[in-house]
Scaffold this active site. Structure first.
Site, PDB file in Angstrom:
ATOM      1  N   LYS A  13      26.081  92.237  57.615  1.00  0.00           N
ATOM      2  CA  LYS A  13      25.054  93.283  57.531  1.00  0.00           C
ATOM      3  C   LYS A  13      25.566  94.631  58.041  1.00  0.00           C
ATOM      4  CE  LYS A  13      21.994  91.067  59.950  1.00  0.00           C
ATOM      5  NZ  LYS A  13      22.699  89.823  60.258  1.00  0.00           N
ATOM      6  N   ARG A  88      13.137  90.559  61.952  1.00  0.00           N
ATOM      7  CA  ARG A  88      13.719  89.233  62.138  1.00  0.00           C
ATOM      8  C   ARG A  88      12.689  88.127  61.928  1.00  0.00           C
ATOM      9  NH1 ARG A  88      18.843  88.788  64.755  1.00  0.00           N
ATOM     10  NH2 ARG A  88      19.523  90.783  65.598  1.00  0.00           N
ATOM     11  N   ARG A 127      35.821  88.498  64.465  1.00  0.00           N
ATOM     12  CA  ARG A 127      35.291  89.762  64.992  1.00  0.00           C
ATOM     13  C   ARG A 127      35.617  89.900  66.477  1.00  0.00           C
ATOM     14  NH1 ARG A 127      29.014  90.841  64.167  1.00  0.00           N
ATOM     15  NH2 ARG A 127      28.776  89.311  65.820  1.00  0.00           N
ATOM     16  N   ARG A 139      31.656  91.295  72.214  1.00  0.00           N
ATOM     17  CA  ARG A 139      30.210  91.254  72.378  1.00  0.00           C
ATOM     18  C   ARG A 139      29.822  89.984  73.120  1.00  0.00           C
ATOM     19  NH1 ARG A 139      27.587  92.700  66.578  1.00  0.00           N
ATOM     20  NH2 ARG A 139      26.136  91.174  67.386  1.00  0.00           N
ATOM     21  N   ARG A 150      22.022  81.526  68.013  1.00  0.00           N
ATOM     22  CA  ARG A 150      21.553  82.623  67.166  1.00  0.00           C
ATOM     23  C   ARG A 150      21.332  82.152  65.735  1.00  0.00           C
ATOM     24  NH1 ARG A 150      25.669  86.955  67.055  1.00  0.00           N
ATOM     25  NH2 ARG A 150      24.065  88.171  65.996  1.00  0.00           N
TER      26      ARG A 150
END
Length: 193
Positions: A13, A88, A127, A139, A150
């Site tokens: 995204k 969400r 990532r 992160r 998640r």
């Protein structure tokens, strides 16, 4: 143009939002970035958000809707925007519809990046590795355990948005497992821009 990007964590995204923003010259409204900014501010709400994110849970609708509604008053959103990571939940989508209706606006499209859940962990780990290699900070939510939580939260709470936006005839589904450039081209075709 007012767009919503939908997709599981790690579906691309953020990458696609950046391309859309650059091409259309509209604002990128990332709730993830807004929430991380709240955490960095060390404000009372920031501490609450930090605790929730570290557990891999979703921030409450009330907090997120308030942050997004406030952000939609910015000058940079007058020409359009891409909402990345919001809504969400269906209740957030309903709240967004109300906020937009109060402004005399509506969404032009909700773009779904369809991905294979089992392949997403590789993207998340890549990532994190890239961030470390560039000397950046990983992160807090880029670890396998938190990511699994998640992903479960996405399936339970966010996936129903696909049907919600399909019922409003604004859903555009894209194969998010393609190379990033192919995904971007498919999005351009789907939204006519």
């Amino acid at each position: 143009m007012r767009l919503v990007l939908l997709g599981a964590p790690g579906s691309g995204k953020g990458t696609q939002a950046a391309q859309i923003v650059s091409r259309l010259k509209i604002a990128h409204l990332s709730t993830g970035e807004m929430l991380r900014a709240a955490v960095a501010s060390k404000s009372p709400i920031g501490h609450v958000v930090e605790s929730i994110m570290e557990r891999g849970e979703l921030v409450s609708d009330e907090i997120v809707v308030g942050i997004v509604a406030e952000r939609l008053h910015g000058e940079d959103v007058k020409t359009g925007y891409v909402l990345d990571g919001f809504p969400r939940t269906v209740s957030q989508a309903v709240a967004l519809d109300k906020v937009l209706a109060d402004r005399g606006e509506n969404l032009d499209a909700a773009v779904e990046l369809k991905v294979v859940a089992n392949d997403l962990i590789d993207r998340i780990m890549a990532r994190a590795s890239q961030a470390k290699a560039k000397g950046g900070k990983e992160r807090a939510d880029d670890n396998p355990e938190t990511f699994a939580l998640r992903l479960q939260a996405y399936e339970a709470q966010t996936a129903p948005l696909v049907d919600y936006y399909r019922s409003k005839s604004v859903l555009r589904s894209i194969d998010g497992m393609q190379a990033a450039d192919a995904v971007a081209a498919a999005i351009r075709n789907a939204i006519g821009a």
